[in-house]
Design an enzyme around this catalytic site. Sequence first.
Site, PDB file in Angstrom:
ATOM      1  N   TYR A   1      -0.770  21.847  20.345  1.00 15.07           N
ATOM      2  CA  TYR A   1       0.077  21.568  21.508  1.00 15.07           C
ATOM      3  C   TYR A   1      -0.697  21.566  22.799  1.00 15.07           C
ATOM      4  CZ  TYR A   1       4.013  22.351  18.480  1.00 15.07           C
ATOM      5  OH  TYR A   1       4.900  22.251  17.472  1.00 15.07           O
TER       6      TYR A   1
ATOM      7  N   ASP B   1       2.309  32.349  21.634  1.00 16.97           N
ATOM      8  CA  ASP B   1       0.971  31.811  21.856  1.00 16.97           C
ATOM      9  C   ASP B   1       0.043  32.712  22.654  1.00 16.97           C
ATOM     10  OD1 ASP B   1       1.485  29.579  20.355  1.00 16.97           O
ATOM     11  OD2 ASP B   1       2.027  28.311  22.050  1.00 16.97           O
TER      12      ASP B   1
END
Length: 763
Positions: free
Chosen positions: A491, A404
């Site tokens: 998320y 990420d």
Amino acid sequence: MKNIMDGSVRWKWLCLMFFILDLVFLVVLVSIWVIKDRQISHFTQPKCYTGIVEEANDNLETKDNDDVIAQLSHDEINHVMDYLHKQKDLNLKRVHEASISNSFVHAMELHTIPKQDLLNFLDNNGTRPIREAKVIMFRGDLAKPLIEEYIVGPLPNITYHKLANSSSKTTQVPYTLRPFSSFEFMAIYKYVIAKVASVARHVLLESYGATPMKCNNRCLRFSMTPISSAFLPVGKRKAWFWFAYDVEFYTLHPLDFQFLVDMTSSNPVEWEIQNVWYAKQLFQSLPEFLDQYKCKPINKTRIEFPTENQTLFSSLESRNPKLSELPQRPPRMFYPDGPRFKVGRNIIEYMSWKMFFRMSATAGLQFFNVRFDNERIIYELSMQEVAVMYSGYTPAARMLYYADSAALYGTRNRGLVPSVDCPENSQFVNTHFYSANEKGHRTYENAICVFELNTYLPVRRHRAYGRIGAFYGGLTTTVMVVRTITSVINYDYVVDYIFYQTGTVEVKVSLTGYLGTSFYYKEEDSYGAHLREHMNAGLHNHLFHFKVDLDVKGTKNRFETLDIGVENEPDPWFNENQIQQKYERNFKTSEMEAIIKYNFSTPKYLLVSNYNHTTMEHVPRSYRIQLQGISKQLLPQDYGFVNSVPWSNYQVAITRHRDSEEMSSSIYSMWDAADPVVNFRKYVEDDENIVDELSFFVHPFNYFDEDPSMRSNDAVRIVPKDKSKPLEGAVVERYTSEQRGTCLPELSLPDKMLAENSTSVFT
Ligand SMILES: *[C@@H]1O[C@H](CO)[C@@H](O)[C@H](O)[C@H]1NC(C)=O
Ligand SMILES: *[C@@H]1O[C@H](CO)[C@@H](O)[C@H](O)[C@H]1NC(C)=O
Ligand SMILES: *[C@@H]1O[C@H](CO)[C@@H](O)[C@H](O)[C@H]1NC(C)=O
Ligand SMILES: *[C@@H]1O[C@H](CO)[C@@H](O)[C@H](O)[C@H]1NC(C)=O
Ligand SMILES: *[C@@H]1O[C@H](CO)[C@@H](O)[C@H](O)[C@H]1NC(C)=O
Ligand SMILES: *[C@@H]1O[C@H](CO)[C@@H](O)[C@H](O)[C@H]1NC(C)=O
Ligand SMILES: *[C@@H]1O[C@H](CO)[C@@H](O)[C@H](O)[C@H]1NC(C)=O
Ligand SMILES: *[C@@H]1O[C@H](CO)[C@@H](O)[C@H](O)[C@H]1NC(C)=O
């Protein structure tokens, strides 16, 4: 570009990848809090202290040294930009005119100060370290396009810029490994999505009743699954794209239309749509697919656009009937006498704790020089990477490996909602960065919150009962929490750094947000949970990597394990053999030895010790690293994407500190497995890097002569008035100012403010 798509659509979709969409929580949770305050309004008690959500949080005066690690200021960023744009050979474009085939500044941050220089400054009255910027630049206009990292300094009066030169990472990175860029997404719209939307419009309408463009309220959104170079021929950049319904929330409405795009070129005109995957069938090209769709009896999908209403399973709107008819509000936190922590621009103080903090654009929240009782315990504590590895049946799901940091963690921390994400009277901290993805300069509101929390779990207590020797002693656990919530597409990672009065630091990650899912086919059964007719939530593994540079009474530390085993020895007093547990200390001298792969048969304590600083009993003073919720990475150690995240093979790795080995990962990790830009495997020797999922602690271990929380004012002691008559009255000793009596906590919900101006949540 204007003629291809209308502006509103374009921006809505860019939001999808680049802006945090946190609205879901707000809608539900705020509505829970909006309950009238009538009942208690006639009370006339004094008001308790209520922290105010301030923009600048200067309740702590910043001293000379406190901002030494501060991120680049607004002015410093301008100096760097002005200087770089004067360098004609760089041919940089400003953010409003850049494209993927130009050179432009992607992001910048403070170049990390070498540890020895910072310690010399902090501890020995040494010279103030110079400030330099580390600038990540796209060089799309070079004959051989690159991403480059430049060091620019000294600030503020800049005289040089030089290519970063590091033995432990590549600083000229092939363009095929470029991190996410809003300019690339614009090009994807213009050259890829627009094309599919136009030539396959009839397919999308017939199959799904929606399209990605000119779609009114029946729209499709796309998602991108970048393919790691581990799975591609050398020098290629490719990604799978897939459509989903644009409803709350799209990641739970995937469709069975995917296509593979070769994006190797820095010129988007040359990008090529390759395979198409539709209704469980793979086609070699878009024309072939369209041809077969028209002329061959291939299987076709027919689904209806979901009706968006309160009961749509994927929406976070409140449901009925209510869980409970009780009208009361939930418990709340307040500081009866004001908070006991102070937050300055780059420093936080709490009880005996004092620490520098900052938000790094690439790494997110970082702590430096963490002291307890004026002694440094941690030099650096920071997150390094979050990797997510999926499994699946469809082509895109099979390639779903996320690192990420490609999304720039610093820019993903923002929009904390008081009363839900953090107590409403937390201290909220804004951050400021330059990032091309966010149109240059930007302030990120409510990026960090700091609050004190009473967990009402006794950190220590004992009740000695009976007629002789009765006493009670106890201490509730009150801690300071420094929290960020990183939203990356679907998320939300809640990362808490928790500071205890015992000298312990806990790092805790809680995961929430939305699932990533695939269109359901029977073949997906072993790769996830079949949750809705067309939706399978894919099996996946979140892995977090943190760095802890512990300095136990100085930098000369040893890593050792306290290994617990079993002995079978003659009882020294009686002749029988006896089996019992015992332990031994084992030094780890090399980094290879200091790799910890958890093994249930060999329990151990992990200690960072200083043998030159022992207790009165000559036990070395240590800090212990305790892992909670560890995870085993099951893929082969050198398979595919794992090469980009080799730290995931261990639960802990200890390496010697090297300034060059600054991070264990990089913003290129999503793509670079064939030849990692930062290869953690190569980090050899003795700093402290920890791998973990969910949480870990660093605990003092023979570090203090006495648990420092023995000095806490929060303790309570109860002793009989008369030792010999314990049942006939007791004295309760407290050390806080309970005598101040009651006060009325003021309500400080953000609702009114948000009704007027909601930029703090939605930008
Ligand atoms: C620190 O250094 C400065 C000059 O560099 C000097 O004036 C000052 O006295 C020093 N302070 C201490 C405590 O050594
Ligand atoms: C930078 O330049 C300005 C003006 O030229 C000067 O006033 C200032 O002292 C310089 N700062 C440093 C740190 O050299
Ligand atoms: C990087 O540094 C090394 C030694 O420190 C030197 O040999 C090498 O030429 C440098 N590379 C660049 C691109 O400056
Ligand atoms: C089409 O669907 C039928 C029924 O589900 C299945 O038996 C057949 O294999 C499918 N054809 C292709 C090419 O996938
Ligand atoms: C909401 O939509 C679903 C279909 O998605 C439908 O079955 C249901 O009746 C709708 N409910 C309301 C209240 O409109
Ligand atoms: C775990 O430790 C036991 C006892 O030392 C050893 O026999 C076993 O091979 C170890 N397992 C692994 C996976 O290393
Ligand atoms: C410990 O102290 C001794 C004597 O003061 C010194 O020679 C040695 O280098 C020190 N070792 C460490 C690890 O600091
Ligand atoms: C809304 O608030 C932001 C800061 O949160 C501020 O920058 C902006 O100017 C405000 N907008 C209006 C219309 O007041």
